[in-house]
Design an enzyme around this catalytic site. Structure first.
Site, PDB file in Angstrom:
ATOM      1  N   ASP A  29       3.535   0.132  -1.560  1.00 30.18           N
ATOM      2  CA  ASP A  29       3.998   1.532  -1.610  1.00 30.18           C
ATOM      3  C   ASP A  29       4.533   2.092  -0.290  1.00 30.18           C
ATOM      4  O   ASP A  29       4.271   3.258   0.040  1.00 30.18           O
ATOM      5  CB  ASP A  29       2.869   2.431  -2.151  1.00 30.18           C
ATOM      6  CG  ASP A  29       2.436   2.047  -3.548  1.00 30.18           C
ATOM      7  OD1 ASP A  29       3.045   1.145  -4.155  1.00 30.18           O
ATOM      8  OD2 ASP A  29       1.452   2.640  -4.054  1.00 30.18           O
ATOM      9  N   GLU A  77       4.692   3.093  -6.104  1.00 25.50           N
ATOM     10  CA  GLU A  77       3.992   3.914  -7.092  1.00 25.50           C
ATOM     11  C   GLU A  77       5.041   4.839  -7.690  1.00 25.50           C
ATOM     12  O   GLU A  77       5.693   5.603  -6.969  1.00 25.50           O
ATOM     13  CB  GLU A  77       2.857   4.726  -6.446  1.00 25.50           C
ATOM     14  CG  GLU A  77       2.061   5.517  -7.483  1.00 25.50           C
ATOM     15  CD  GLU A  77       0.829   6.216  -6.918  1.00 25.50           C
ATOM     16  OE1 GLU A  77       0.400   5.881  -5.793  1.00 25.50           O
ATOM     17  OE2 GLU A  77       0.296   7.098  -7.626  1.00 25.50           O
ATOM     18  N   LYS A 134       4.780   0.466 -10.172  1.00 22.70           N
ATOM     19  CA  LYS A 134       3.415   0.556 -10.698  1.00 22.70           C
ATOM     20  C   LYS A 134       3.047   2.016 -10.998  1.00 22.70           C
ATOM     21  O   LYS A 134       3.171   2.876 -10.125  1.00 22.70           O
ATOM     22  CB  LYS A 134       2.426  -0.067  -9.702  1.00 22.70           C
ATOM     23  CG  LYS A 134       2.400   0.583  -8.328  1.00 22.70           C
ATOM     24  CD  LYS A 134       1.690  -0.314  -7.327  1.00 22.70           C
ATOM     25  CE  LYS A 134       0.476   0.262  -6.630  1.00 22.70           C
ATOM     26  NZ  LYS A 134       0.490   1.661  -6.278  1.00 22.70           N
ATOM     27  N   THR A 163      -1.909   3.666   0.662  1.00 17.27           N
ATOM     28  CA  THR A 163      -2.861   3.986   1.714  1.00 17.27           C
ATOM     29  C   THR A 163      -4.032   3.026   1.595  1.00 17.27           C
ATOM     30  O   THR A 163      -4.331   2.553   0.508  1.00 17.27           O
ATOM     31  CB  THR A 163      -3.370   5.450   1.633  1.00 17.27           C
ATOM     32  OG1 THR A 163      -4.068   5.641   0.397  1.00 17.27           O
ATOM     33  CG2 THR A 163      -2.228   6.428   1.732  1.00 17.27           C
ATOM     34  N   CYS A 167      -4.272   2.909  -2.811  1.00 17.68           N
ATOM     35  CA  CYS A 167      -3.530   1.862  -3.523  1.00 17.68           C
ATOM     36  C   CYS A 167      -3.774   0.461  -2.963  1.00 17.68           C
ATOM     37  O   CYS A 167      -3.768  -0.517  -3.721  1.00 17.68           O
ATOM     38  CB  CYS A 167      -2.052   2.197  -3.552  1.00 17.68           C
ATOM     39  SG  CYS A 167      -1.729   3.621  -4.621  1.00 17.68           S
ATOM     40  N   GLN A 207     -20.570  -8.394   3.330  1.00 18.58           N
ATOM     41  CA  GLN A 207     -21.284  -9.278   2.404  1.00 18.58           C
ATOM     42  C   GLN A 207     -20.572 -10.632   2.264  1.00 18.58           C
ATOM     43  O   GLN A 207     -20.435 -11.171   1.167  1.00 18.58           O
ATOM     44  CB  GLN A 207     -21.438  -8.621   1.030  1.00 18.58           C
ATOM     45  CG  GLN A 207     -22.106  -7.234   1.084  1.00 18.58           C
ATOM     46  CD  GLN A 207     -22.276  -6.634  -0.292  1.00 18.58           C
ATOM     47  OE1 GLN A 207     -23.032  -7.155  -1.109  1.00 18.58           O
ATOM     48  NE2 GLN A 207     -21.580  -5.539  -0.549  1.00 18.58           N
TER      49      GLN A 207
HETATM   50  N1  TIU Z   1      -0.039   4.453  -2.667  1.00 18.38           N
HETATM   51  C1  TIU Z   1      -1.136   5.224  -2.650  1.00 18.38           C
HETATM   52  O1  TIU Z   1      -2.088   4.948  -1.939  1.00 18.38           O
HETATM   53  N2  TIU Z   1      -1.124   6.383  -3.436  1.00 18.38           N
HETATM   54  C2  TIU Z   1      -1.795   7.533  -3.125  1.00 18.38           C
HETATM   55  O2  TIU Z   1      -1.736   8.511  -3.867  1.00 18.38           O
HETATM   56  N3  TIU Z   1      -2.508   7.546  -1.950  1.00 18.38           N
HETATM   57  C3  TIU Z   1      -3.154   8.586  -1.384  1.00 18.38           C
HETATM   58  O3  TIU Z   1      -3.844   8.386  -0.387  1.00 18.38           O
HETATM   59  N4  TIU Z   1      -2.997   9.809  -1.879  1.00 18.38           N
END
Ligand code: TIU
Length: 231
Positions: A29, A77, A134, A163, A167, A207
């Site tokens: 993303d 996304e 996605k 992030t 995602c 772990q």
């Molecule tokens: N790609 C992704 O992580 N989508 C999000 O909405 N991330 C947020 O941190 N909001």
């Protein structure tokens, strides 16, 4: 070109060994919606500059993957223009400035084909690389990614992108349950919340590598120029 059958790099919780021919780089993303002002990330109240900081590292990793001949996969996304693949629970959650599908400065927020949904210019996909749209946070949910990887005999995944705790982590957990060995490149991933990024890195590799491995980009860059050229 011939390649070493396996490579090993320093990682946590221990060395990560992978066969280049069975490895894919998955860049999650890195689209304008998250990295640039005026997109989905900012509409949720986030400071997007933290994400822009990793672009040079992701670009270096992408160049390495291309040099090494790994399969490259880019995800976005995104939702269909009629929002048929966007559950109301996702669209209506919280109190963003603009919801998924609303008009923003880069077109409709998180909608396929809009300017904001494009991968940022510095990481533009090349011909032959996979681009996976996605609708969820995970890259496997409701996409063809699993089939595309199986078709190519891919067993190992190297993750980057944004992030970290949303995602990227969701995708890495989906990959783990599907039997892939995964490594997250620590400085090629970012969160709007640095503490969440750090916690995610630690929980993924805890772990004994319950979800997978993590390594700094420098560990991978030791491979640069190391693949063998032959007949
Ligand atoms: N790609 C992704 O992580 N989508 C999000 O909405 N991330 C947020 O941190 N909001």
């Amino acid at each position: 070109m011939t390649q070493a059958s396996t490579l090993t790099i320093d990682a946590q919780p221990g060395p990560f060994t992978f066969a280049p021919a069975k490895t894919a780089l998955i860049i999650i993303d890195m689209q304008r919606d998250f990295i640039e002002p005026g997109g989905f990330g900012e509409s949720l109240g986030n400071d997007v500059s933290l994400l822009a900081e990793i672009v040079p590292s992701v670009a270096a990793l992408l160049a390495l993957a291309r040099e090494q001949g790994w399969l490259v996969v880019h995800t976005r996304e995104s939702h269909a223009p009629d929002l048929s693949d966007c559950p109301p629970a996702k669209r209506l959650r919280g109190a963003p400035n603009a919801r998924i599908g609303d008009a923003g400065p880069m077109g409709r927020i998180l909608i396929r084909g809009e300017p904001g949904n494009a991968i940022i210019e510095a990481l533009e996909p090349m011909a032959g690389e996979l681009v996976i749209d996605k609708p969820g946070k995970g890259a496997f949910y409701a996409t063809r990614l699993g089939e595309e990887l199986a078709m190519r005999g891919i067993t190992h995944l190297i993750f980057a992108g944004v992030t970290t705790e949303v995602c990227v982590q969701t995708s890495m957990r989906e990959a783990n349950d599907r039997g892939f060995d995964s490594l997250l490149v620590e400085d090629a991933t970012a969160s709007y919340f640095p503490a969440f990024k750090q916690a995610t890195l630690e929980m993924l590799r805890s772990q004994g590598g319950i979800v997978g491995w993590t390594a700094p980009l420098v560990s991978l860059m030791t491979l640069q120029g190391t693949h063998e050229h032959g007949s």
